[in-house]
Design an enzyme around this catalytic site. Structure first.
Site, PDB file in Angstrom:
ATOM      1  N   LEU A   1       5.361  65.370  50.993  1.00  0.00           N
ATOM      2  CA  LEU A   1       4.419  65.459  51.468  1.00  0.00           C
ATOM      3  C   LEU A   1       4.167  65.947  53.098  1.00  0.00           C
ATOM      4  O   LEU A   1       3.769  65.968  53.361  1.00  0.00           O
ATOM      5  CB  LEU A   1       3.206  65.370  50.508  1.00  0.00           C
ATOM      6  CG  LEU A   1       3.265  66.427  49.429  1.00  0.00           C
ATOM      7  CD1 LEU A   1       1.661  65.734  48.706  1.00  0.00           C
ATOM      8  CD2 LEU A   1       2.627  68.166  49.274  1.00  0.00           C
TER       9      LEU A   1
ATOM     10  N   PHE B   1      -2.801  63.747  43.439  1.00  0.00           N
ATOM     11  CA  PHE B   1      -2.477  62.170  43.457  1.00  0.00           C
ATOM     12  C   PHE B   1      -1.679  61.044  44.687  1.00  0.00           C
ATOM     13  O   PHE B   1      -2.208  60.275  44.763  1.00  0.00           O
ATOM     14  CB  PHE B   1      -2.224  61.961  41.840  1.00  0.00           C
ATOM     15  CG  PHE B   1      -3.120  62.425  40.661  1.00  0.00           C
ATOM     16  CD1 PHE B   1      -3.121  63.753  40.254  1.00  0.00           C
ATOM     17  CD2 PHE B   1      -3.751  61.420  40.220  1.00  0.00           C
ATOM     18  CE1 PHE B   1      -3.860  63.982  39.356  1.00  0.00           C
ATOM     19  CE2 PHE B   1      -5.140  61.280  39.744  1.00  0.00           C
ATOM     20  CZ  PHE B   1      -4.380  62.934  38.764  1.00  0.00           C
TER      21      PHE B   1
ATOM     22  N   SER C   1     -11.149  55.859  45.509  1.00  0.00           N
ATOM     23  CA  SER C   1     -11.308  54.459  44.664  1.00  0.00           C
ATOM     24  C   SER C   1     -12.018  53.767  44.344  1.00  0.00           C
ATOM     25  O   SER C   1     -13.037  53.177  46.032  1.00  0.00           O
ATOM     26  CB  SER C   1      -9.593  53.189  44.550  1.00  0.00           C
ATOM     27  OG  SER C   1      -9.394  52.150  44.179  1.00  0.00           O
TER      28      SER C   1
ATOM     29  N   THR D   1     -11.641  50.845  45.153  1.00  0.00           N
ATOM     30  CA  THR D   1     -11.872  49.599  46.646  1.00  0.00           C
ATOM     31  C   THR D   1     -12.419  50.336  47.823  1.00  0.00           C
ATOM     32  O   THR D   1     -12.699  49.447  49.173  1.00  0.00           O
ATOM     33  CB  THR D   1     -10.345  49.672  46.748  1.00  0.00           C
ATOM     34  OG1 THR D   1      -9.942  48.568  47.202  1.00  0.00           O
ATOM     35  CG2 THR D   1      -9.929  50.770  47.793  1.00  0.00           C
TER      36      THR D   1
ATOM     37  N   TYR E   1      -4.642  50.418  52.659  1.00  0.00           N
ATOM     38  CA  TYR E   1      -5.010  51.417  51.798  1.00  0.00           C
ATOM     39  C   TYR E   1      -6.134  51.445  50.918  1.00  0.00           C
ATOM     40  O   TYR E   1      -6.324  53.155  51.294  1.00  0.00           O
ATOM     41  CB  TYR E   1      -3.480  50.691  50.097  1.00  0.00           C
ATOM     42  CG  TYR E   1      -4.422  51.486  48.714  1.00  0.00           C
ATOM     43  CD1 TYR E   1      -5.579  50.833  47.941  1.00  0.00           C
ATOM     44  CD2 TYR E   1      -3.884  52.120  48.446  1.00  0.00           C
ATOM     45  CE1 TYR E   1      -5.967  51.589  46.990  1.00  0.00           C
ATOM     46  CE2 TYR E   1      -4.475  53.033  47.555  1.00  0.00           C
ATOM     47  CZ  TYR E   1      -5.353  52.476  46.795  1.00  0.00           C
ATOM     48  OH  TYR E   1      -5.830  53.282  46.001  1.00  0.00           O
TER      49      TYR E   1
ATOM     50  N   LYS F   1      -7.684  55.699  52.080  1.00  0.00           N
ATOM     51  CA  LYS F   1      -8.725  56.438  50.470  1.00  0.00           C
ATOM     52  C   LYS F   1     -10.273  56.691  51.293  1.00  0.00           C
ATOM     53  O   LYS F   1     -10.801  57.943  50.800  1.00  0.00           O
ATOM     54  CB  LYS F   1      -9.097  55.327  50.044  1.00  0.00           C
ATOM     55  CG  LYS F   1      -8.118  55.458  48.327  1.00  0.00           C
ATOM     56  CD  LYS F   1      -7.557  57.091  48.256  1.00  0.00           C
ATOM     57  CE  LYS F   1      -6.139  56.479  47.593  1.00  0.00           C
ATOM     58  NZ  LYS F   1      -5.701  58.235  46.474  1.00  0.00           N
TER      59      LYS F   1
ATOM     60  N   TYR G   1     -12.318  56.061  41.312  1.00  0.00           N
ATOM     61  CA  TYR G   1     -10.891  55.281  40.033  1.00  0.00           C
ATOM     62  C   TYR G   1     -11.307  53.753  39.795  1.00  0.00           C
ATOM     63  O   TYR G   1     -11.622  53.104  41.610  1.00  0.00           O
ATOM     64  CB  TYR G   1      -9.909  55.359  40.199  1.00  0.00           C
ATOM     65  CG  TYR G   1      -9.551  56.747  40.155  1.00  0.00           C
ATOM     66  CD1 TYR G   1      -8.128  56.850  40.669  1.00  0.00           C
ATOM     67  CD2 TYR G   1      -9.890  57.392  40.201  1.00  0.00           C
ATOM     68  CE1 TYR G   1      -7.204  57.878  40.212  1.00  0.00           C
ATOM     69  CE2 TYR G   1      -9.159  58.659  39.937  1.00  0.00           C
ATOM     70  CZ  TYR G   1      -8.047  59.362  40.178  1.00  0.00           C
ATOM     71  OH  TYR G   1      -7.687  60.523  40.346  1.00  0.00           O
ATOM     72  N   PHE G   2     -12.157  53.121  39.091  1.00  0.00           N
ATOM     73  CA  PHE G   2     -12.359  51.615  39.233  1.00  0.00           C
ATOM     74  C   PHE G   2     -10.888  51.214  38.770  1.00  0.00           C
ATOM     75  O   PHE G   2      -9.750  51.294  39.277  1.00  0.00           O
ATOM     76  CB  PHE G   2     -13.099  51.339  37.469  1.00  0.00           C
ATOM     77  CG  PHE G   2     -14.737  51.027  38.497  1.00  0.00           C
ATOM     78  CD1 PHE G   2     -15.530  52.598  39.419  1.00  0.00           C
ATOM     79  CD2 PHE G   2     -15.046  49.732  39.281  1.00  0.00           C
ATOM     80  CE1 PHE G   2     -16.205  53.116  39.849  1.00  0.00           C
ATOM     81  CE2 PHE G   2     -16.412  50.073  39.837  1.00  0.00           C
ATOM     82  CZ  PHE G   2     -16.693  51.374  40.567  1.00  0.00           C
TER      83      PHE G   2
ATOM     84  N   LEU H   1      -2.445  43.789  36.825  1.00  0.00           N
ATOM     85  CA  LEU H   1      -2.838  42.665  35.597  1.00  0.00           C
ATOM     86  C   LEU H   1      -2.221  43.566  34.804  1.00  0.00           C
ATOM     87  O   LEU H   1      -1.661  42.353  34.038  1.00  0.00           O
ATOM     88  CB  LEU H   1      -4.419  42.141  35.738  1.00  0.00           C
ATOM     89  CG  LEU H   1      -5.080  41.920  34.669  1.00  0.00           C
ATOM     90  CD1 LEU H   1      -4.306  40.000  34.516  1.00  0.00           C
ATOM     91  CD2 LEU H   1      -6.610  41.021  33.728  1.00  0.00           C
TER      92      LEU H   1
ATOM     93  N   GLY I   1      -8.123  38.613  49.533  1.00  0.00           N
ATOM     94  CA  GLY I   1      -8.347  39.782  48.946  1.00  0.00           C
ATOM     95  C   GLY I   1      -9.123  40.364  47.690  1.00  0.00           C
ATOM     96  O   GLY I   1      -9.491  41.349  47.509  1.00  0.00           O
TER      97      GLY I   1
HETATM   98  C1  WQD Z   1      -7.064  43.064  38.666  1.00  0.00           C
HETATM   99  C2  WQD Z   1      -7.985  40.925  38.250  1.00  0.00           C
HETATM  100  C3  WQD Z   1      -6.732  40.326  39.662  1.00  0.00           C
HETATM  101  C4  WQD Z   1      -2.256  39.753  38.646  1.00  0.00           C
HETATM  102  C5  WQD Z   1      -6.134  47.095  42.562  1.00  0.00           C
HETATM  103  C6  WQD Z   1      -6.480  48.180  43.751  1.00  0.00           C
HETATM  104  C7  WQD Z   1      -7.599  49.354  42.923  1.00  0.00           C
HETATM  105  C8  WQD Z   1      -6.975  49.898  42.026  1.00  0.00           C
HETATM  106  C9  WQD Z   1      -6.563  49.140  41.066  1.00  0.00           C
HETATM  107  C10 WQD Z   1      -5.654  51.190  43.422  1.00  0.00           C
HETATM  108  C11 WQD Z   1      -7.955  40.454  39.105  1.00  0.00           C
HETATM  109  C12 WQD Z   1      -6.187  39.052  38.710  1.00  0.00           C
HETATM  110  C13 WQD Z   1      -3.844  40.824  38.584  1.00  0.00           C
HETATM  111  C14 WQD Z   1      -2.334  39.181  37.749  1.00  0.00           C
HETATM  112  C15 WQD Z   1      -3.991  38.468  37.762  1.00  0.00           C
HETATM  113  N1  WQD Z   1      -5.529  50.796  42.969  1.00  0.00           N
HETATM  114  N2  WQD Z   1      -4.855  39.270  38.500  1.00  0.00           N
HETATM  115  N3  WQD Z   1      -3.245  38.132  37.865  1.00  0.00           N
HETATM  116  O1  WQD Z   1      -6.685  44.050  42.257  1.00  0.00           O
HETATM  117  O2  WQD Z   1      -8.863  45.224  40.758  1.00  0.00           O
HETATM  118  O3  WQD Z   1      -6.966  47.087  41.965  1.00  0.00           O
HETATM  119  O4  WQD Z   1      -5.135  48.391  41.577  1.00  0.00           O
HETATM  120  O5  WQD Z   1      -6.060  53.019  43.287  1.00  0.00           O
HETATM  121  O6  WQD Z   1      -7.148  49.813  44.836  1.00  0.00           O
HETATM  122  O7  WQD Z   1      -6.990  46.818  44.653  1.00  0.00           O
HETATM  123  O8  WQD Z   1      -6.264  44.988  40.137  1.00  0.00           O
HETATM  124  O9  WQD Z   1      -4.623  44.755  38.664  1.00  0.00           O
HETATM  125  O10 WQD Z   1      -4.105  43.861  40.482  1.00  0.00           O
HETATM  126  O11 WQD Z   1      -6.121  42.619  39.550  1.00  0.00           O
HETATM  127  O12 WQD Z   1      -4.746  36.888  38.038  1.00  0.00           O
HETATM  128  O13 WQD Z   1      -1.246  38.986  38.365  1.00  0.00           O
HETATM  129  O14 WQD Z   1      -6.793  40.655  38.135  1.00  0.00           O
HETATM  130  O15 WQD Z   1      -6.911  38.495  40.792  1.00  0.00           O
HETATM  131  O16 WQD Z   1      -9.179  39.562  39.605  1.00  0.00           O
HETATM  132  P1  WQD Z   1      -7.692  45.241  41.378  1.00  0.00           P
HETATM  133  P2  WQD Z   1      -5.678  44.064  39.564  1.00  0.00           P
END
Ligand code: WQD
Length: 341
Positions: free
Chosen positions: A61, A83, A127, A129, A152, A156, A180-181, A203, A300
């Site tokens: 795009l 998306f 997001s 975020t 990022y 958004k 989205y959460f 995670l 962050g």
């Molecule tokens: C979740 C929790 C980490 C990995 C991100 C983006 C958000 C959206 C979703 C796009 C946090 C903890 C994580 C690990 C851990 N993306 N963690 N060990 O940061 O809430 O959101 O993804 O839109 O914009 O910011 O998601 O899954 O990275 O982390 O302890 O190896 O898991 O610290 O508390 P996050 P996440």
């Protein structure tokens, strides 16, 4: 004649699940994807589930001429779900211009084409975020938009503003931004799911890869936060629930039920879960002990974020129905298939 919908990034994690739900509701789908963060095999995965192969155009795009050519060819679209974007928070800090080019320039090129359509019904992937660390929990749509913690997140926020201004200036363009959460899980068929490239930043894929023996140990980023068990709290929503919300939002625009030309909805379960609660849930549904250790906080990270779902429930007529256990079991089943376990 079925309505045709463009899904940009339709071979990605949330995009592919949304294509399935669009096809389930009788829409024809054409996907644009540049395959930078997805695989062409996802097309077959979608077709295995629905029996319908979406049309596919491999387009970057960022090439405006290709975007213009696409809309000359597909001049009868009923809607667009956008998306396609780069979405790695950490990467965006190191490569901001890649994110501004790939997430903003492309949005402008698409909007310029939407303005030429008889009626452009646009669903935008946003997001939670944008809220940063919200002052009040659960988070409502009118919560203040905080200064972005990453390029990022900024793309958004800026993306929503660009779309809002476009809808105000062009009465043939209406849009809904879906914030989205934390999307997790996979389709129950295990034909599609999350395909993280390299070391997962999020995670749940890190958990499933650890359980599958691909990663040695999960690091829990901090257990000294002011939460019940000291670990961060998030609103983990099953990707299939999230996908269904996109179809409901598009149908809202198609039926003219929207209350303004630009609307915003939070998409979450309304329930916060800590990292340790996610781990406990995963161990329960997978019947596997997860190897993890407590590590330093990740810069962050917000302490807690979970959605107030009242607006989406009442106005969109949508509610998440799948639980954290459902989502983690589906993620584990998908991982076992990927790893041929
Ligand atoms: C979740 C929790 C980490 C990995 C991100 C983006 C958000 C959206 C979703 C796009 C946090 C903890 C994580 C690990 C851990 N993306 N963690 N060990 O940061 O809430 O959101 O993804 O839109 O914009 O910011 O998601 O899954 O990275 O982390 O302890 O190896 O898991 O610290 O508390 P996050 P996440």
């Amino acid at each position: 004649m079925a309505k045709k919908v463009l899904v940009t990034g339709g071979l990605g994690f949330i995009g592919s699940h949304t294509v399935v739900e669009l096809q389930n509701k009788g829409f024809d789908v054409v996907i644009i994807d540049n395959l930078s963060n997805s695989s062409i095999a996802v097309l077959d995965g979608i077709c295995n589930i629905t029996g319908k192969l979406p049309e596919f155009e491999k387009i970057d795009l960022r090439d405006r001429s290709k975007v213009q050519a696409f809309f000359k060819k597909y001049n009868n679209l009923s809607g667009v779900i956008h998306f396609a974007a780069s979405k790695a928070v950490g990467e965006s800090v190191n490569k901001p211009l890649l994110y501004y080019e790939n997430n903003i320039n492309t949005l402008v090129y698409l909007l310029q084409e939407f303005c030429e359509m008889p009626a452009a019904n646009v669903i935008f992937s946003s997001s939670c975020t944008v809220y940063g660390q919200a002052d009040e929990l659960p988070i409502k749509e009118h919560a203040p938009i905080k200064p972005a913690e990453s390029p990022y997140g900024n793309t958004k926020q800026i993306g929503e503003e660009i779309i809002k201004d476009t809808c105000s200036a062009h009465n043939n363009v209406t849009a809904i931004a879906l914030r989205y959460f934390n999307p997790i899980g996979a389709h129950e068929s295990t034909y599609i799911g999350e395909l993280p490239i390299g070391v997962p930043q999020n995670l749940v894929p890190f958990i499933t890869q650890t359980a599958a023996g691909i990663r040695t140990q999960l690091s829990v980023f901090g257990n000294d936060y002011p939460t019940e068990d000291g670990t961060c709290v998030r609103d983990y929503i099953h990707v299939v629930d999230l996908a269904k919300a996109h179809v409901v939002a598009l149908e809202r625009l198609l039926s003219g039920s929207n209350k303004s030309s630009f609307e915003v909805f939070n998409l979450g379960t309304g329930k916060g879960s800590s990292v340790l609660e996610v781990i406990n849930s995963f161990e329960k549904v997978s019947n596997k002990k997860l190897n993890y250790s407590i590590a330093d906080r990740r810069p962050g990270d917000v302490i807690a974020a979970y959605a107030d779902t009242e607006k989406a429930n009442k106005e969109l007529g949508w509610k998440a129905t799948l639980s954290l256990d459902d989502a983690l079991l589906s993620a584990w089943n998908w991982q076992k298939k990927l790893s041929k376990l």
